[in-house]
Design an enzyme around this catalytic site. Structure first.
Site, PDB file in Angstrom:
ATOM      1  N   CYS A   1       0.873  -1.167   0.011  1.00 30.88           N
ATOM      2  CA  CYS A   1       0.001   0.122   0.056  1.00 30.88           C
ATOM      3  C   CYS A   1       0.673   1.343  -0.076  1.00 30.88           C
ATOM      4  O   CYS A   1       1.990   1.119   0.547  1.00 30.88           O
ATOM      5  CB  CYS A   1      -0.923   0.123   1.334  1.00 30.88           C
TER       6      CYS A   1
ATOM      7  N   ARG B   1       3.868  -1.132  -4.689  1.00 32.66           N
ATOM      8  CA  ARG B   1       3.568  -1.682  -3.270  1.00 32.66           C
ATOM      9  C   ARG B   1       2.138  -1.918  -3.009  1.00 32.66           C
ATOM     10  O   ARG B   1       1.709  -2.515  -2.052  1.00 32.66           O
ATOM     11  CB  ARG B   1       3.743  -0.385  -2.524  1.00 32.66           C
TER      12      ARG B   1
ATOM     13  N   TRP C   1      -3.058  -2.647  -1.551  1.00 28.42           N
ATOM     14  CA  TRP C   1      -3.062  -4.162  -1.675  1.00 28.42           C
ATOM     15  C   TRP C   1      -3.968  -4.650  -0.671  1.00 28.42           C
ATOM     16  O   TRP C   1      -4.079  -4.308   0.558  1.00 28.42           O
ATOM     17  CB  TRP C   1      -1.698  -4.571  -1.162  1.00 28.42           C
TER      18      TRP C   1
ATOM     19  N   ASN D   1      -2.505   2.828   5.706  1.00 26.70           N
ATOM     20  CA  ASN D   1      -1.586   1.448   5.630  1.00 26.70           C
ATOM     21  C   ASN D   1      -1.829   0.895   6.770  1.00 26.70           C
ATOM     22  O   ASN D   1      -1.456   1.482   8.061  1.00 26.70           O
ATOM     23  CB  ASN D   1      -0.327   1.846   5.189  1.00 26.70           C
ATOM     24  N   GLY D   2      -1.751  -0.527   6.960  1.00 29.33           N
ATOM     25  CA  GLY D   2      -1.596  -1.312   7.923  1.00 29.33           C
ATOM     26  C   GLY D   2      -3.061  -2.154   8.291  1.00 29.33           C
ATOM     27  O   GLY D   2      -3.894  -2.044   7.519  1.00 29.33           O
TER      28      GLY D   2
ATOM     29  N   GLU E   1      14.780 -20.474  -3.721  1.00 31.91           N
ATOM     30  CA  GLU E   1      14.447 -19.372  -4.447  1.00 31.91           C
ATOM     31  C   GLU E   1      14.005 -19.360  -6.162  1.00 31.91           C
ATOM     32  O   GLU E   1      13.325 -18.706  -6.462  1.00 31.91           O
ATOM     33  CB  GLU E   1      15.717 -18.410  -4.107  1.00 31.91           C
TER      34      GLU E   1
ATOM     35  N   LYS F   1      10.668 -17.833  -7.219  1.00 37.00           N
ATOM     36  CA  LYS F   1      10.369 -16.890  -8.604  1.00 37.00           C
ATOM     37  C   LYS F   1       9.414 -17.444  -9.556  1.00 37.00           C
ATOM     38  O   LYS F   1       8.692 -16.771  -9.996  1.00 37.00           O
ATOM     39  CB  LYS F   1      11.849 -16.603  -9.083  1.00 37.00           C
TER      40      LYS F   1
ATOM     41  N   GLU G   1       5.829 -17.199  -8.111  1.00 35.29           N
ATOM     42  CA  GLU G   1       5.560 -15.773  -8.011  1.00 35.29           C
ATOM     43  C   GLU G   1       5.055 -15.100  -9.337  1.00 35.29           C
ATOM     44  O   GLU G   1       4.028 -14.582  -9.250  1.00 35.29           O
ATOM     45  CB  GLU G   1       6.670 -14.836  -7.466  1.00 35.29           C
TER      46      GLU G   1
ATOM     47  N   HIS H   1      12.186 -39.828  -0.287  1.00 36.99           N
ATOM     48  CA  HIS H   1      11.503 -39.846   0.950  1.00 36.99           C
ATOM     49  C   HIS H   1       9.924 -39.250   0.817  1.00 36.99           C
ATOM     50  O   HIS H   1       9.496 -38.602   1.766  1.00 36.99           O
ATOM     51  CB  HIS H   1      12.160 -38.838   2.113  1.00 36.99           C
TER      52      HIS H   1
ATOM     53  N   LYS I   1       5.088  -5.109  -3.296  1.00 37.48           N
ATOM     54  CA  LYS I   1       6.357  -4.821  -2.641  1.00 37.48           C
ATOM     55  C   LYS I   1       6.288  -4.525  -1.148  1.00 37.48           C
ATOM     56  O   LYS I   1       5.282  -3.765  -0.977  1.00 37.48           O
ATOM     57  CB  LYS I   1       7.004  -3.909  -3.717  1.00 37.48           C
TER      58      LYS I   1
END
Length: 624
Positions: free
Chosen positions: A2, A27, A81, A116-117, A497, A501, A504, A520, A619
């Site tokens: 946000c 964001r 967001w 925001n929050g 990672e 990626k 995402e 396993h 972000k």
């Protein structure tokens, strides 16, 4: 996560608000909106609060504002967001309060607010306000604050906001306007970042969740502290602490860079940022001529020799950089290391050790879960803290005893790339410093590591030259819905990672496992329809890894192997090999992750997804 922009000025501030939103859109991009006070320019002395909202991107909001001719000197704006409530116009910010039982006519709103929050006690507050006649039009926790401010307003917006935040539990950064005060904006923060921008002209001042939103508008920034409120009026500003007392806050000159940097010849910011990694690493390591504690701050020579163990706290990609560092710290420095997901750490009983170095890793330095974990560790008596961060003015840098600032530059793509490789470089430096302090690094080893680090940018250029081969791989991944990534030892986090990626930005379900774990359980998933990506450097575990790859081939799995030149792994039916330009020893993870970034990027492009702004993500995660 946000973004907030606000301003009080004697000129039309709407273009500044829109530009700020464009810079903060990475964001959060589920919805966006702005609210202005139309009386603030004097053109409409009887004008009130007016807003425009969109569930599309900021470009559509900009068009809407232009068509409707919205202009004002006082305004607030937000890009969202979604947390509470789905992306919709009703849930988009800014939120209005019209008063209890009042008709919701154009221009009759009394309060406009962005936030925001997350407000944890919003349900209880909502019930109280509904009982008093307030009508809720959204599913958000934010609308509660707007109505609460309205219910407490008695002619002074600052006092109303002070009273309102005293009733809030949770995290917030807010900016508030009131119909009766056209040249005033009040902001407050607790647990979510907010800054004040001191204007250059027209008596104007600004508020934002990130200095980047104000790049080119002002470079004079005041970083608000926890619990601060800021009162912005035409030609003046004042900051108050959580007790309501006037607070002196220093004005800093910050050279913020716009997130809207030119793409140049690149198709997306993610691609640009992948190719910026050689320069980002060179900048991050600039000035490193020797392995000394001072690299991490003036207190480091005293603090680091006291360290008996390391605890790394991080989330997402930064967590995986910490997982790589665990291997380095224990193998090279011989320092015990734990790596914890920050969002889990403070919710379990742990055993603190005051001789622990608590390392928090974050691109933004504002990640809510990581900040909370850091503060929890400090509360347990572990006060030796270090942050590895890309933003020198962030909360983590301000609150930690030591810091290493990576110089990756602005990272706009939501899927982190250059932040990860520069974090690894910083963590490797930490490893060498602790090794030297513990007598585990000879002068010859120090020289060799310094040479290897200086060579990293050139080595990365050679890896990036493999892009055409990676594109060929990506064509095979386009129709797939599942993928498996394998690594061993220090390259297992690299596999993690790589899987992150791919999921995402391409929305292909991907998992990563230590290659030895195949038999396993995960081997049951392997068929010709599931590509298996393996990171295969020429290290001590190579022969073990080769056996694991044979297990995949025996079940009809198709392999995609990143192999060093001397691994003697050859391409054949069902085995696709890309040879890395050189083996890079302990620093190999920094090189091996880059083809995995490219694989995710080109697969996503071919699948037609929004690479820079993947669905449901954003972000700088500033909510828990």
């Amino acid at each position: 996560m946000c973004g907030i922009v606000g301003a009080v000025s004697s000129r039309d501030i709407v273009p500044v608000l829109i530009l700020g939103l464009q810079r903060l859109e990475y964001r959060g991009y589920d919805s966006c909106g702005l609210a202005v006070h139309e009386a603030s320019l004097g053109a409409r002395p009887g004008g009130g609060l007016r807003r425009a909202r969109s569930t599309h991107r900021v470009a559509e909001l900009q068009h809407q504002v232009q068509v409707e001719g919205i202009a004002a000197g006082t305004g607030i704006a937000h890009t969202r967001w979604a947390t509470h409530g789905a992306p919709s116009e009703d849930n988009a910010h800014p939120h209005f309060s019209f008063g209890p039982g009042a008709p919701e006519a154009e221009g009759s709103a009394r309060v406009a607010l962005v936030h925001n929050g997350i407000i944890e006690n919003h349900e209880a507050l909502r019930a109280q306000l509904e009982a008093r006649g307030y009508r809720f039009r959204s599913q958000t926790d934010t609308e509660v604050i707007a109505h609460l401010v309205d219910s407490l307003y008695e002619g002074d917006l600052l006092q109303a906001v002070q009273a309102a935040v005293g009733q809030l539990r949770g995290a917030y950064a807010i900016a508030v306007l009131h119909r009766d005060e056209p040249h005033r904006l009040v902001g407050a923060r607790s647990g979510s970042p907010l800054i004040l921008g001191v204007g250059r002209e027209a008596g104007e001042h600004f508020i934002a969740s990130d200095a980047m939103a104000l790049a080119g508008v002002t470079d004079k920034i005041v970083y608000l502290e926890e619990g601060d409120l800021v009162d912005i009026q035409l030609g003046r500003w004042r900051v108050y602490d959580r007790e309501g007392s006037f607070a002196e806050r220093s004005v800093k000159t910050v050279q913020a860079h716009s997130g809207a940097a030119e793409l140049g010849g690149y198709r997306h910011y993610m691609q640009k940022e992948i190719f910026e990694q050689p320069r980002a690493l060179a900048d991050t390591l600039e000035g490193v001529t020797g392995i000394t504690p001072e690299l991490f701050g003036p207190q480091a020579p005293v603090l680091l020799p006291q360290i008996e163990r390391v605890l790394i706290l991080a989330c997402g990609t930064s967590y995986y950089s910490g997982c790589v560092a665990k291997y380095w710290l224990e193998a090279i420095a011989r320092v015990p290391c734990e790596v914890e997901v920050a969002s889990e750490y403070r919710y379990r009983e742990s055993v603190p050790n005051p001789k622990t170095l608590v390392v928090v890793v974050s691109q933004s330095g504002e990640t809510a879960d990581t900040l909370a974990a850091q503060r929890h560790a400090q509360a347990l008596g572990m006060t030796h803290t270090l942050t590895i961060c890309n933003v020198a003015t962030s909360a983590m840098v301000r609150e930690c005893a030591l810091a290493y600032i990576t110089r990756a530059g602005v990272e706009v793509g939501v899927a982190s790339t250059k932040a990860f490789t520069t974090q690894l470089a910083a963590l490797f430096l930490l490893t060498l410093v602790l090794a030297k302090i513990n007598g585990r690094l000879s002068a010859e080893q120090e020289r060799a590591h310094l040479v290897a680090m200086r060579h990293l940018p050139l080595a990365l250029q050679s890896v990036l030259a493999l892009e055409p081969q990676v594109i060929a791989w990506s064509e095979d991944f386009v129709p797939k819905e599942h993928a498996l990534f394998l690594g061993r030892g220090v390259h297992y986090p690299v596999a993690l990672e790589g899987a992150l990626k791919l999921k995402e930005i391409s929305y292909i379900h991907a998992e990563a496992y230590p290659a030895g774990e195949l038999k396993h359980g995960p081997l049951a998933l392997v068929t010709s329809a599931m590509p298996v990506v393996a990171v295969a450097p020429n290290d001590a575990l190579l022969e073990k890894l080769k056996s694991n790859l044979q297990e995949v081939r025996a079940r009809g799995g198709v392999l995609y192997v990143l192999a060093d030149a001397d691994t003697r792994i050859e391409s054949s039916e069902g085995v696709h090999v890309i040879r890395m330009p050189e083996h890079y020893g302990a620093l190999s993870p920094i090189l091996h992750v880059v083809p995995l970034q490219l694989l995710a990027y080109h697969t996503a492009c071919a699948r037609g997804t929004d690479v820079d702004k993947p669905r449901n993500l954003a972000k700088s995660v500033t909510v828990e």
